[in-house]
Design a protein around this motif. Sequence first.
Motif, short mmCIF file in Angstrom:
data_model
loop_
_atom_site.label_atom_id
_atom_site.label_comp_id
_atom_site.label_asym_id
_atom_site.label_seq_id
_atom_site.Cartn_x
_atom_site.Cartn_y
_atom_site.Cartn_z
N GLN A 33 0.84 -1.19 0.00
CA GLN A 33 0.00 0.00 0.00
C GLN A 33 0.88 1.24 0.00
O GLN A 33 2.02 1.20 0.46
CB GLN A 33 -0.91 0.01 1.24
N TYR A 35 0.73 5.49 0.97
CA TYR A 35 0.04 6.54 1.69
C TYR A 35 0.76 7.87 1.44
O TYR A 35 1.97 7.91 1.20
CB TYR A 35 0.05 6.28 3.21
N PRO A 43 -1.42 10.35 7.66
CA PRO A 43 -1.33 9.54 6.44
C PRO A 43 -2.70 9.28 5.84
O PRO A 43 -3.66 8.99 6.56
CB PRO A 43 -0.69 8.23 6.93
N PHE A 45 -4.56 6.99 2.78
CA PHE A 45 -4.41 5.84 1.88
C PHE A 45 -4.56 6.28 0.43
O PHE A 45 -5.51 6.99 0.07
CB PHE A 45 -5.47 4.80 2.24
N TYR B 101 -5.80 1.65 5.65
CA TYR B 101 -6.11 2.13 6.98
C TYR B 101 -6.70 3.54 6.88
O TYR B 101 -6.31 4.33 6.03
CB TYR B 101 -4.84 2.24 7.82
N PHE B 103 -6.68 6.83 9.13
CA PHE B 103 -5.95 7.39 10.26
C PHE B 103 -6.69 8.55 10.91
O PHE B 103 -7.43 9.29 10.23
CB PHE B 103 -4.58 7.90 9.81
#
Lengths: 110, 112
Positions: A33, A35, A43, A45, B101, B103
């Motif tokens: 991944q 970021y 961060p 994605f 994710y 955040f």
Amino acid sequence: GQQVMQIPQYQHVQEGEDFTTYCNSSTTLSNIQWYKQRPGGHPVFLIQLVKSGEVKKQKRLTFQFGEAKKNSSLHITATQTTDVGTYFCAGFIAGNKLTFGGGTRVLVKP
Amino acid sequence: NAGVTQTPKFRVLKTGQSMTLLCAQDMNHEYMYWYRQDPGMGLRLIHYSVGEGTTAKGEVPDGYNVSRLKKQNFLLGLESAAPSQTSVYFCASRRQGGYGYTFGSGTRLTVV
């Protein structure tokens, strides 16, 4: 030690130029991944790559996953001031948790 | 949707004091994580949870404890703060089978 390495740590780019940042893992990754973290931010994605040799594009950003699934790259064309920030790659090395690289901090010169 | 909310945003502690950082998510995500970010070190995992009532150690767990009594909340505790724990702390969550994710905006902690 850190299992996911990114180079370079810093990238100074002239606005309008292209650049590439690289991510290398000591172990094979199931996926990788990317970021982006803006200065003072958190961060966010960007994308996930799963298949060996996979290439994905997001406007001026091109992401690639290596054939051996141990490395990846992010190429940005025609860099803009909005590209400023730190770009992290991350991989699932063990279980349900991501291991992040140290990041490439991108600075753009107008 | 608020996503992932972290409180407080800033905190200054004296060495030896204790505190709890709160992370709350409203996305019904199963997995939650606590990371710390230090200059040049990227993001390092402290503790994580794969579901309500479960926690596990990450890469740098020493000096921290966590609890996940409710699915939406993940607490990070510092029992006796040390200057080495000065950092930016990020909470993140992910749904089971999901990709990236999400955040929170982070907590900047300074221990003097």
